[in-house]
Design a protein around this motif. Structure first.
Motif, mmCIF file in Angstrom:
data_model
loop_
_atom_site.group_PDB
_atom_site.id
_atom_site.type_symbol
_atom_site.label_atom_id
_atom_site.label_comp_id
_atom_site.label_asym_id
_atom_site.label_seq_id
_atom_site.Cartn_x
_atom_site.Cartn_y
_atom_site.Cartn_z
ATOM 1 N N ILE A 145 0.814 -1.225 0.000
ATOM 2 C CA ILE A 145 0.000 0.000 0.000
ATOM 3 C C ILE A 145 0.844 1.271 0.000
ATOM 4 O O ILE A 145 0.597 2.188 -0.803
ATOM 5 C CB ILE A 145 -0.996 -0.015 1.183
ATOM 6 N N PRO A 146 1.870 1.407 0.878
ATOM 7 C CA PRO A 146 2.683 2.638 0.822
ATOM 8 C C PRO A 146 3.367 2.845 -0.533
ATOM 9 O O PRO A 146 3.453 3.975 -1.019
ATOM 10 C CB PRO A 146 3.721 2.425 1.940
ATOM 11 N N SER A 147 3.835 1.746 -1.135
ATOM 12 C CA SER A 147 4.491 1.861 -2.447
ATOM 13 C C SER A 147 3.497 2.279 -3.519
ATOM 14 O O SER A 147 3.813 3.085 -4.397
ATOM 15 C CB SER A 147 5.147 0.529 -2.834
ATOM 16 N N VAL A 148 2.285 1.729 -3.457
ATOM 17 C CA VAL A 148 1.259 2.099 -4.432
ATOM 18 C C VAL A 148 0.978 3.593 -4.353
ATOM 19 O O VAL A 148 0.902 4.293 -5.367
ATOM 20 C CB VAL A 148 -0.037 1.303 -4.188
ATOM 21 N N VAL A 149 0.826 4.094 -3.126
ATOM 22 C CA VAL A 149 0.540 5.517 -2.935
ATOM 23 C C VAL A 149 1.673 6.369 -3.496
ATOM 24 O O VAL A 149 1.449 7.347 -4.227
ATOM 25 C CB VAL A 149 0.314 5.831 -1.443
ATOM 26 N N THR A 150 2.922 5.992 -3.183
ATOM 27 C CA THR A 150 4.074 6.763 -3.660
ATOM 28 C C THR A 150 4.164 6.753 -5.180
ATOM 29 O O THR A 150 4.363 7.784 -5.822
ATOM 30 C CB THR A 150 5.379 6.196 -3.063
ATOM 31 N N PHE A 151 4.017 5.566 -5.778
ATOM 32 C CA PHE A 151 4.131 5.456 -7.231
ATOM 33 C C PHE A 151 3.018 6.220 -7.933
ATOM 34 O O PHE A 151 3.243 6.861 -8.959
ATOM 35 C CB PHE A 151 4.099 3.985 -7.657
ATOM 36 N N LEU A 152 1.797 6.141 -7.389
ATOM 37 C CA LEU A 152 0.687 6.857 -8.010
ATOM 38 C C LEU A 152 0.882 8.365 -7.913
ATOM 39 O O LEU A 152 0.516 9.107 -8.829
ATOM 40 C CB LEU A 152 -0.634 6.443 -7.355
ATOM 41 N N LEU A 153 1.455 8.818 -6.799
ATOM 42 C CA LEU A 153 1.719 10.250 -6.664
ATOM 43 C C LEU A 153 2.707 10.719 -7.720
ATOM 44 O O LEU A 153 2.528 11.768 -8.348
ATOM 45 C CB LEU A 153 2.262 10.553 -5.260
ATOM 46 N N GLN A 154 3.774 9.938 -7.922
ATOM 47 C CA GLN A 154 4.755 10.323 -8.927
ATOM 48 C C GLN A 154 4.162 10.187 -10.329
ATOM 49 O O GLN A 154 4.445 10.989 -11.213
ATOM 50 C CB GLN A 154 6.017 9.478 -8.793
ATOM 51 N N CYS A 155 3.326 9.170 -10.500
ATOM 52 C CA CYS A 155 2.667 8.979 -11.793
ATOM 53 C C CYS A 155 1.769 10.161 -12.124
ATOM 54 O O CYS A 155 1.626 10.556 -13.283
ATOM 55 C CB CYS A 155 1.848 7.693 -11.759
ATOM 56 N N SER A 156 1.159 10.746 -11.093
ATOM 57 C CA SER A 156 0.217 11.841 -11.311
ATOM 58 C C SER A 156 0.884 13.086 -11.891
ATOM 59 O O SER A 156 0.220 13.918 -12.524
ATOM 60 C CB SER A 156 -0.480 12.209 -9.997
ATOM 61 N N LEU A 157 2.206 13.229 -11.691
ATOM 62 C CA LEU A 157 2.894 14.415 -12.192
ATOM 63 C C LEU A 157 2.753 14.561 -13.696
ATOM 64 O O LEU A 157 2.551 15.661 -14.218
ATOM 65 C CB LEU A 157 4.377 14.369 -11.797
ATOM 66 N N SER A 158 2.852 13.434 -14.419
ATOM 67 C CA SER A 158 2.711 13.501 -15.874
ATOM 68 C C SER A 158 1.263 13.290 -16.300
ATOM 69 O O SER A 158 0.819 13.861 -17.302
ATOM 70 C CB SER A 158 3.612 12.456 -16.539
ATOM 71 N N THR A 159 0.528 12.462 -15.556
ATOM 72 C CA THR A 159 -0.866 12.216 -15.905
ATOM 73 C C THR A 159 -1.671 13.512 -15.900
ATOM 74 O O THR A 159 -2.515 13.742 -16.776
ATOM 75 C CB THR A 159 -1.497 11.221 -14.923
ATOM 76 N N VAL A 160 -1.413 14.351 -14.923
ATOM 77 C CA VAL A 160 -2.133 15.618 -14.816
ATOM 78 C C VAL A 160 -1.887 16.496 -16.035
ATOM 79 O O VAL A 160 -2.801 17.151 -16.546
ATOM 80 C CB VAL A 160 -1.732 16.349 -13.517
ATOM 81 N N SER A 161 -0.653 16.509 -16.541
ATOM 82 C CA SER A 161 -0.342 17.318 -17.720
ATOM 83 C C SER A 161 -1.117 16.838 -18.939
ATOM 84 O O SER A 161 -1.685 17.642 -19.693
ATOM 85 C CB SER A 161 1.158 17.281 -18.011
ATOM 86 N N VAL A 162 -1.144 15.527 -19.146
ATOM 87 C CA VAL A 162 -1.897 14.974 -20.271
ATOM 88 C C VAL A 162 -3.381 15.276 -20.103
ATOM 89 O O VAL A 162 -4.077 15.638 -21.054
ATOM 90 C CB VAL A 162 -1.661 13.450 -20.376
ATOM 91 N N PHE A 163 -3.860 15.142 -18.886
ATOM 92 C CA PHE A 163 -5.280 15.376 -18.598
ATOM 93 C C PHE A 163 -5.674 16.827 -18.854
ATOM 94 O O PHE A 163 -6.683 17.103 -19.497
ATOM 95 C CB PHE A 163 -5.561 14.999 -17.146
#
Length: 552
Positions: A145-163
């Motif tokens: 769970i902690p790793s999922v949260v961390t990875f998703l947070l970092q993933c969101s940096l680029s996802t937000v730009s595309v969105f």
């Protein structure tokens, strides 16, 4: 029994020093990372911690530090400080759980050392031989769970730009995908690949008690990456359009992609500092600071993207990314100096103990060992980044709408991938711990549970992408033609989740056994011998040419 005599104890493997991949790029991070977790089978009768903190016999650190006797002292000293570590507490709790599961009373054990000794005795007397699937499932979930949260947070940096950019238009959506792809291959992967050298050098220096050498390696690596990236940044700023025009047939897309590179280049120095600084802390057993920084940076990036894109248009996305890279670097710096306390660190030392002061002249000297370690890491990450980014490049040769749809598909594939990848990380640690403690049968149970759990997650990923394909497409863009392309190809992207998730989980199991070479060979053959040639044939030369279906 003294601390150093224990040979059947849980101890975190190198998974906590794994090389960071740029999770959540428009492409995908690598499936395999340049870390081995345990020694060879002949070494497993020794405490696995020693193999973690021992430097290579050919390393100059050993020559500087002295004899092998010092390595034994390092092991003993680590155990003395271990009770101060949050990681050690997690391992101790796992040992306690196994004792309870084996009906061995732990209520009378008054200290942490009593628990460790009881665990050692239980293993020696074969009272703990096999764990249970339910216990392993519980442990994997809590660890992942902690790793999922961390990875998703970092993933969101680029996802937000595309969105955020996707709502402007298909050309802008295609451009942000192409700009990010170019940045990934020539920038982020280069930085990450070179920085993997610190995953070896900094822990070696710290384990050998050459504390200031950790800071010296940090400065040398920052200097090396800066020298390598300087011509890259010059190319981004002054020749970006000309270079992208060589790859992308649509001139308007190339123009906007070049603008993306120009603005995001401002944040690259901060990104270098963040990645190297993160490894500086990880070498000392401090892993949570990066997550804390992302907890601030991810919402900041979301708000900033929305505000800037709304008010200044397309360029708001790369400006937001650049600003947040500087916030991440500043946040890491502030947390390290003002919020990390010596008593909270696993070693009992404040991280600045490893900082011997800034020496710019010295930072640009003595790169030989650094380069020898950086090149393999760079080649490995570039190979894995390139495979998925080539798909984005190929999509640009179909048409702009397909490229825009491709950016949505790869973004969602990257987002869903974070969950099975985190499970693979958790299982690799657990398997390595069991093997290090001499509990091979328990490692088998963990492997079965991990693969079964990963299969369930893969099916959930498939259902999520397939059932919500229309809301997903509508969330990223208003262009109906792009939406139709996404709806047409999403079943393939969803179906891929099953094999992709199982790949991530099996890779974790292989890493836990120290068998990363198997995964690496399979990875390279699958991508470059089978996958990419087949994608090119299906997309451009087969009867089904002219659509994204062939790529996926």
């Amino acid at each position: 029994m003294t601390h150093s005599e224990r040979s059947h104890q849980f101890t975190h493997s190198s998974s906590k020093r794994r090389a960071s991949v740029v999770y959540g790029s428009v492409g995908k991070g690598g499936l395999y990372i340049p870390s081995d977790f345990i020694g060879s089978p002949s070494d497993r009768n020794r405490h696995s911690l020693q193999s973690d903190i021992e430097a290579d016999e050919n390393s100059p650190l050993i020559d500087v530090q002295g004899t092998q006797a010092n390595l034994v002292d390092n092991v003993s000293n680590h155990f003395k400080n271990r009770r101060k570590s949050s990681v050690a507490r997690e391992l101790l709790d796992q040992e306690r759980e196994l004792l309870e599961e084996s009906h061995i009373p732990v209520g009378d054990l008054k200290s942490d050392d009593d628990v460790r000794d009881a665990f050692e005795d239980a293993v020696e007397n074969h009272q703990i031989e096999v764990t249970t699937p339910m216990l392993e499932l519980k442990t994997l979930i809590s660890s992942a769970i902690p790793s999922v949260v961390t990875f998703l947070l970092q993933c969101s940096l680029s996802t937000v730009s595309v969105f955020s950019v996707g709502h402007i238009g298909a050309t802008e959506l295609a451009a942000v995908s192409m700009g990010a792809m170019t940045a990934n291959i020539t920038g982020y992967a280069t930085i990450q690949g070179i920085a993997t050298a610190l995953d070896t050098l900094c822990p070696q220096a710290f384990g050998a008690k050459r504390y200031t050498m950790v800071g010296e390696y940090l400065q040398k690596c920052v200097a090396l990456i800066s020298v390598v990236m300087l011509p890259v940044l010059i190319a981004w700023v002054f020749f970006g359009y000309d270079l992208i025009c060589l790859l992308v047939p649509d001139k308007e897309t190339a123009k906007l992609a070049a603008q993306y590179l120009q603005y995001v280049s401002v944040g690259i120095p901060a990104y270098i500092l963040f990645e190297c600084g993160k490894r500086f802390l990880q070498a000392q057993g401090i892993y949570n600071v990066g997550a804390y920084v992302l907890l601030i940076a991810a919402p900041s990036n979301l708000i900033m993207n929305w505000y800037l894109v709304k008010h200044i248009g397309y360029i708001g996305a790369p400006i937001s990314v650049a600003i947040n890279y500087w916030l991440m670097a500043a946040g890491l710096f502030a947390f390290t100096i003002f919020f990390v306390k010596a008593e909270d660190a696993p070693s009992g030392l404040h991280p600045l103990k490893c900082w011997g002061g800034l020496n710019i002249k010295h930072a640009f000297q003595g790169w030989k060992r650094l380069v020898s370690l950086a090149i393999p890491g760079l080649v490995m990450l570039e190979a894995e980044f390139l495979a998925f980014e080539i798909l984005t490049l190929l999509a640009s040769y179909i048409d702009t709408k397909s490229l825009a749809a491709q950016s949505i598909g790869t973004t969602m594939a990257s987002l869903t991938y974070q969950v099975p990848f985190a499970i693979g990380i958790a299982s690799s640690s657990r398997i390595a711990n069991f093997l290090g403690a001499g509990l091979a049968e328990s490692a088998k149970v963990t492997t079965r549970v991990s693969l079964s759990f990963g299969l369930i997650i893969s099916v959930l990923n498939f259902l999520a992408l397939y059932c919500f394909r229309r809301p997903i497409a509508n969330a990223f863009t208003k262009d109906q033609e792009v939406i139709d392309i996404v709806l047409g190809v999403m079943w393939l992207i969803a179906a891929m989740q099953v094999s992709d998730a199982m790949n991530a989980n099996s890779a974790g199991c292989l890493r836990g056994q120290g068998q990363t070479k198997i995964g690496g060979i399979v990875n390279l053959v699958s991508y470059y011998v089978v996958g990419l040639p087949l994608s090119i044939y299906l997309s451009f030369y087969s009867p089904w040419k002219g659509s994204l279906h062939g790529l996926w």
